[in-house]
Design a protein around this motif. Structure first.
Motif, PDB file in Angstrom:
ATOM      1  N   TRP A 169       0.694  -1.306  -0.014  1.00 46.57           N
ATOM      2  CA  TRP A 169       0.052   0.249  -0.058  1.00 46.57           C
ATOM      3  C   TRP A 169       0.878   1.203   0.109  1.00 46.57           C
ATOM      4  CZ3 TRP A 169      -4.834  -0.506  -1.321  1.00 46.57           C
ATOM      5  CH2 TRP A 169      -5.761  -1.155  -0.965  1.00 46.57           C
ATOM      6  N   ILE A 170       1.817   1.183   0.417  1.00 45.96           N
ATOM      7  CA  ILE A 170       3.042   2.326   0.559  1.00 45.96           C
ATOM      8  C   ILE A 170       3.529   2.608  -0.636  1.00 45.96           C
ATOM      9  CG2 ILE A 170       5.088   3.259   1.455  1.00 45.96           C
ATOM     10  CD1 ILE A 170       4.562   1.491   4.119  1.00 45.96           C
ATOM     11  N   VAL A 171       3.808   1.814  -1.504  1.00 46.14           N
ATOM     12  CA  VAL A 171       4.243   1.848  -2.830  1.00 46.14           C
ATOM     13  C   VAL A 171       3.147   2.396  -3.860  1.00 46.14           C
ATOM     14  CG1 VAL A 171       5.338   0.623  -4.713  1.00 46.14           C
ATOM     15  CG2 VAL A 171       6.031   0.031  -2.390  1.00 46.14           C
ATOM     16  N   LEU A 172       2.041   1.581  -3.405  1.00 44.30           N
ATOM     17  CA  LEU A 172       0.882   2.165  -4.427  1.00 44.30           C
ATOM     18  C   LEU A 172       0.446   3.620  -4.165  1.00 44.30           C
ATOM     19  CD1 LEU A 172      -1.424  -1.062  -4.385  1.00 44.30           C
ATOM     20  CD2 LEU A 172      -0.028  -0.218  -5.915  1.00 44.30           C
ATOM     21  N   GLY A 173       0.520   3.963  -3.000  1.00 45.47           N
ATOM     22  CA  GLY A 173       0.107   5.330  -2.401  1.00 45.47           C
ATOM     23  C   GLY A 173       1.144   6.581  -3.020  1.00 45.47           C
ATOM     24  N   VAL A 174       2.457   6.150  -2.845  1.00 46.75           N
ATOM     25  CA  VAL A 174       3.438   6.967  -3.555  1.00 46.75           C
ATOM     26  C   VAL A 174       3.281   7.095  -4.938  1.00 46.75           C
ATOM     27  CG1 VAL A 174       5.972   7.103  -3.757  1.00 46.75           C
ATOM     28  CG2 VAL A 174       5.314   6.347  -1.555  1.00 46.75           C
ATOM     29  N   VAL A 175       3.181   5.921  -5.712  1.00 44.96           N
ATOM     30  CA  VAL A 175       2.682   6.043  -7.045  1.00 44.96           C
ATOM     31  C   VAL A 175       1.621   6.776  -7.342  1.00 44.96           C
ATOM     32  CG1 VAL A 175       2.339   4.763  -9.147  1.00 44.96           C
ATOM     33  CG2 VAL A 175       3.970   3.733  -7.408  1.00 44.96           C
ATOM     34  N   PHE A 176       0.533   6.862  -6.693  1.00 45.42           N
ATOM     35  CA  PHE A 176      -0.650   7.509  -7.056  1.00 45.42           C
ATOM     36  C   PHE A 176      -0.354   8.942  -6.744  1.00 45.42           C
ATOM     37  CE2 PHE A 176      -4.431   9.589  -5.173  1.00 45.42           C
ATOM     38  CZ  PHE A 176      -5.353   9.446  -6.003  1.00 45.42           C
ATOM     39  N   LEU A 177       0.140   9.256  -5.592  1.00 45.26           N
ATOM     40  CA  LEU A 177       0.614  10.899  -5.422  1.00 45.26           C
ATOM     41  C   LEU A 177       1.402  11.200  -6.446  1.00 45.26           C
ATOM     42  CD1 LEU A 177       0.698  10.681  -1.448  1.00 45.26           C
ATOM     43  CD2 LEU A 177      -1.073  11.555  -2.856  1.00 45.26           C
TER      44      LEU A 177
END
Length: 436
Positions: free
Chosen positions: A349-357
């Motif tokens: 989720w951290i990686v996906l959150g960074v990618v989304f932001l």
């Protein structure tokens, strides 16, 4: 935590209260250089804001030394005194540069001497954790060279990014906040006293930036100058050095087995420490690009130009305030993203959150002309730039600011001509300009 917050608040209050008198002193002392070709502000503005920031640093350390728990940091470690010694030297060099424009090589030599002063007093890198190897002990010369290099790079990275109102102070404050959370986690959660000085440095640094920002936000009434930018860069580097080479990863006892295995598995945790430039990645990237750009043109790496990242944001159509906010956004994304990854590197989720932001940030970069507007019922609580424009006469509209950029952000504000010589911001040479 309460003592750290008290130190932060005292530092911010002293910096904020002293910035006004320092501004008047800078005007009297003539520390207002003429507009240069690379500058984006349109009227002379006093510098020497670093004077208030330095006294805020002194006040924060003085208060911390008299608090019950933080007093132990000064008893068990000489690092706060080392920081104050190096900060005083780099601050004096910055004050002279703000007033007399000293040579770049002299400043570079002063930065190296300030780093050397801290090394002599014990603020140095003793070892570095290397994946698949373990803790690599450094000789005295290796530790000194690595410490000096890290201090010089961080100082110049912050100095290079100091080109827009509130940009350097805000980005360093974001970096300090991320670093404070990391260092406090090591000190409080794992009981490692070696991380206490870095936590103190980060809290004081946040106070310095927060106290100065109200005077430095666009349109700025005073600039921090080199006396401020080099100072906060040194404090940020000192915090990273204090933890990187002082905390033994095996002391956390997170993993069983050998020290070599522990260091290998703790690489995500040590990303913000081994490479402090991860937190200030944008200034570091700006520094590297500037050096490559200037040497490619046959110029000195210290020659000033208008090719920095914040200059390019203005060139593609972003307003001054939006360019600063975009830089804030990416600094927070990188700094807190590294912090979150260090806490739980296994979370997808951290990686996906960074990618989304990151995708959101790219969209913001592609919409330089977009100006958010608030609902009519909320306009009374917001600055005029976010209110809906009202119809104005053509003559008034032309005088207010020709061009789409002037109409986009400042079109809603009624501009009143100011006679030269009156008080408008720093010095009034005419109507207050939108860009620095």
């Amino acid at each position: 935590m309460r003592e750290y917050l008290l130190t932060l608040c005292i530092t911010a209050a002293v910096t904020y209260l002293l910035t006004g008198p320092v501004r008047k002193f800078a005007i009297v002392a003539g520390a207002m250089p003429e507009i240069r070709a690379r500058d984006v502000h349109r009227e002379p503005t006093p510098r020497l804001g670093g004077i208030a920031m330095f006294f805020g640093l002194c006040a924060g350390l003085l208060v911390a030394d008299n608090l019950t728990n933080l007093h132990e940091v000064f008893e068990k470690s000489n690092e706060p005194r080392a920081l104050l010694s190096g900060a005083a030297l780099i601050w004096l060099i910055g004050v002279l540069d703000d007033k007399f424009e000293i040579d770049a090589l002299i400043k570079l030599g002063g930065q190296m001497i300030a780093a050397g002063v801290m090394v002599v007093q014990g603020l140095t890198i003793l070892w570095i954790p290397v994946p698949s190897v373990g803790n690599v002990a450094l000789t005295q010369w290796q530790g000194t060279l690595l410490t000096v290099a890290l201090v010089v790079i961080t100082i110049n990275a912050v100095n290079f990014v100091d080109g827009l109102d509130g940009l350097a102070a805000g980005m360093v404050c974001i970096a300090a906040a991320a670093f404070f959370m990391y260092a406090y986690r090591i000190w409080y959660s794992y009981g490692i006293e070696a991380a206490a000085p870095a936590t103190l440095f980060a809290s004081v640094l946040m106070g310095m930036c927060l106290g100065f920002l109200p005077h430095n936000m666009h349109p700025a009434r005073i600039f921090m100058g080199d006396s401020g930018s080099m100072l906060i860069g040194l404090v940020l580097a000192a915090g990273a050095i204090s933890v990187t080479g002082q905390v033994d990863p095996d002391a956390m006892q997170l993993f069983s087995g050998s020290e070599r295995s522990a260091v290998h598995q703790m690489v995500p945790v040590y990303i913000p420490l081994l490479m402090p430039l991860t937190i200030i990645a944008i200034p570091a990237a700006d520094l590297i690009l500037a050096i490559v750009r200037r040497t490619w043109r046959g110029q000195s790496p210290f020659a000033a130009d208008r090719g920095h990242l914040h200059h390019r944001l203005l060139e593609i159509g972003h307003s001054h305030s939006r360019a600063v906010l975009i830089m804030y956004f990416f600094s927070a994304l990188i700094g807190f993203g590294a912090l979150a990854y260090s806490v739980n590197s296994a979370s997808m989720w951290i990686v996906l959150g960074v990618v989304f932001l990151s995708a959101v940030g790219l969209v913001l970069l592609l919409l330089p002309r977009f100006t958010p507007r608030a609902p009519r019922w909320a306009e009374g609580f917001l600055p005029p730039r976010y209110r809906r424009r009202r119809a104005v006469p053509a003559a008034a509209g032309g005088a207010a600011g020709a061009g789409p950029e002037g109409a986009g952000e400042a079109g809603a504000e009624e501009r009143v001509p100011v006679a030269a010589g009156t008080a408008n911001g720093a010095t009034a040479l005419g109507a207050r300009s939108r860009t620095r």
